[in-house]
Design an enzyme around this catalytic site. Structure first.
Site, short mmCIF file in Angstrom:
data_model
loop_
_atom_site.label_atom_id
_atom_site.label_comp_id
_atom_site.label_asym_id
_atom_site.label_seq_id
_atom_site.Cartn_x
_atom_site.Cartn_y
_atom_site.Cartn_z
N GLU A 266 -24.72 -30.66 -3.50
CA GLU A 266 -26.13 -30.33 -3.65
C GLU A 266 -26.96 -31.43 -3.02
O GLU A 266 -26.68 -32.61 -3.21
CB GLU A 266 -26.55 -30.22 -5.12
N GLU A 322 -36.31 -20.85 -8.92
CA GLU A 322 -35.77 -20.15 -10.10
C GLU A 322 -36.65 -20.43 -11.32
O GLU A 322 -36.68 -21.54 -11.83
CB GLU A 322 -34.33 -20.60 -10.36
N LYS A 325 -35.41 -21.97 -15.06
CA LYS A 325 -34.83 -23.29 -15.26
C LYS A 325 -35.77 -24.11 -16.12
O LYS A 325 -36.99 -24.07 -15.96
CB LYS A 325 -34.58 -23.98 -13.92
N GLU A 331 -37.77 -28.65 -11.25
CA GLU A 331 -36.55 -27.89 -11.48
C GLU A 331 -36.69 -26.44 -11.00
O GLU A 331 -35.71 -25.82 -10.63
CB GLU A 331 -36.19 -27.89 -12.97
#
Length: 467
Positions: A266, A322, A325, A331
């Site tokens: 990541e 997203e 999260k 985030e």
């Protein structure tokens, strides 16, 4: 002629091997959103990025079916919570591999099986038991692959940078003392024996944002003009990512495994975040990821100062923003796409698109820290889920310290007697009191930060003050 033919054979074997292990920048496909496109459409978006690989956080059947026949190399993940069970149960390992991998293989090009996600970052007592079950579970899964006749899938696990006790200067990279001998050494032995990779989640954004006064933003974004020389190794660094990766390399070297290949599981840069989060914006995200892709795909290969010329296979985080999260605003803002399927910013993961040909980016507005007061209020007053909002207020007020005294009967903020007004106060008061202990202004998506003072009359809302 025979020698010539043998040379040709070795040449084509070399080409085949090189093609199989190439930069092929990929993307992490997370699904923590209630508004994301269907897997079939998401796979089309992955193709539009020209991604060579994709990493999934669970072996979702619909996603794996959508990847069938795409020639995109796939990594799937074993959930953290079943690692300990698998570590002592070969039958369970066999069944997991059969159900979640063999059922789609080889038409879906599953190439990597990752056992858990950052489990060494978890510090509970049960988590620490899982640390020691990790390598036994990896061995069981490796054997399960062998039983099923699968030779092309590598087994690994993802780590965060906090597996290091020290990372600066890079030559001082050292694994944490609580895991170095008991966990990291057997893990490295396994990776070395199976010729697998050390998968590391590596985010220069976090290192920079926590030390923005001493680390140049240009250095973090690969923009050049800044260098750092390691006083021990004498290696010169031109960007923060290389520093971080080499600190991992030196840590492995200290345990006797300098040749294990590193895979960036990541990396990326947030395209947005909370008001109190510096540098999280579209300009920086696009600049970081585009420059990263150019560097990874450079010919000849660049590598890092301590690992020159090596392939650094990489997954960029993430495919989508997203919205489910938790944690701070960043985030929920790592995506290359919005859930609407629109680009956050265009990017070509092959690096073939010239940087100058991309459209202009919006100028960053938060590369310097915000100074002033911030409140935490209801995100969407109109259409808010009143039941969920009431539960959130109950939680905030239940933390003690007089958090909600002002919205009790006869309190200065009791009127107007409205759940929205009371929630605004409760959220602001809770966050102001507990932010230093890690509290966030989120409340499962019900709250958002604001610089507009919601106070009224004699009712003064608590705030977080940044200076």
């Amino acid at each position: 002629m025979r020698i010539f033919n043998l040379c040709l054979i070795f040449f084509f074997v070399f080409l085949s091997s090189a093609a199989a292990f190439s930069p092929k920048v990929g993307v992490n496909y997370g699904t923590l959103g209630n508004n994301l496109p269907k897997p079939s459409k998401s796979v089309e978006l992955i193709k539009s990025l020209k991604a060579g690989r994709v990493k999934l956080y669970n072996p979702d059947p619909e996603i794996l079916k959508a990847l069938n026949g795409t020639n995109i190399q796939v990594s799937i993940m074993v959930p953290n919570e079943i690692i300990s069970n698998i570590s002592t149960n070969q039958t369970m390992a066999n069944e997991w591999v059969h159900k979640n991998l063999v059922a789609y293989y080889p038409h879906t090009l599953i190439r990597y099986l990752l056992v858990g996600n950052e489990i060494l970052s978890l510090m509970g007592e049960a988590d620490k038991k899982t640390w020691h079950d990790l390598v036994p579970a990896m061995r069981k899964l490796q054997y399960a692959l062998k039983i099923h006749g699968i030779r092309k899938v590598k087994v690994g696990t993802t780590m965060a940078m906090d597996v290091l006790e020290s990372s600066f200067p890079p030559s001082n990279g050292t694994f944490r003392s609580d895991i170095a001998v008991s966990v990291m050494r057997p893990l490295l032995q396994f990776l070395n024996k199976t010729k697998s990779f050390f998968f590391i989640d590596c985010y220069p954004y976090f290192a920079w944002s926590q030390n923005y006064q001493s680390i140049s933003l240009d250095y973090a974004l690969f923009k050049g003009g800044v260098t750092y020389k390691d006083p021990v190794s004498k290696l010169t660094y031109t960007n923060l990512l290389d520093q971080m990766l080499d600190s991992v390399h030196f840590a492995m070297k200290k345990l006797g495994y300098p040749d294990i290949r590193i895979w960036i599981a990541e990396t990326g840069w947030p395209n947005g975040g909370d008001i109190d989060q510096i540098g999280a914006n579209v300009y920086n995200a696009a600049t970081y990821n585009r420059n990263l892709v150019q560097r990874l795909n450079a010919k000849p290969l660049v590598g890092t100062p301590a690992m020159p010329g090596v392939v650094l296979p990489t997954f960029i985080f993430a495919l989508f923003n997203e919205n489910q999260k938790g944690g701070q605003g960043t985030e929920r803002h790592w995506g290359l796409f919005y859930p609407t399927e629109a680009h956050v910013y265009p990017i070509d993961l092959t690096g073939e698109t010239d940087l100058a040909s991309y459209p202009a980016l919006p100028k960053p507005k938060n590369n310097e820290p915000y100074k002033g007061k911030i409140w935490c209020v209801v995100a969407e007053a109109k259409g808010a889920n009143m039941t969920a909002l009431g539960d959130a207020v109950t939680y905030a007020c239940g933390q003690g310290n007089g958090t909600c005294a002002a919205i009790q009967p006869k309190g200065l903020c009791y009127n107007p007697k409205s759940l929205i007004y009371h929630a605004n106060y409760a959220f602001s008061s809770y966050w102001a009191q507990f932010k230093s202990q890690g509290a966030t202004c989120f409340f499962n998506g019900l709250a958002v930060q604001t610089t507009k003072d919601p106070s009224h009359g004699k009712c003064k809302y608590p705030s977080v003050t940044l200076s």
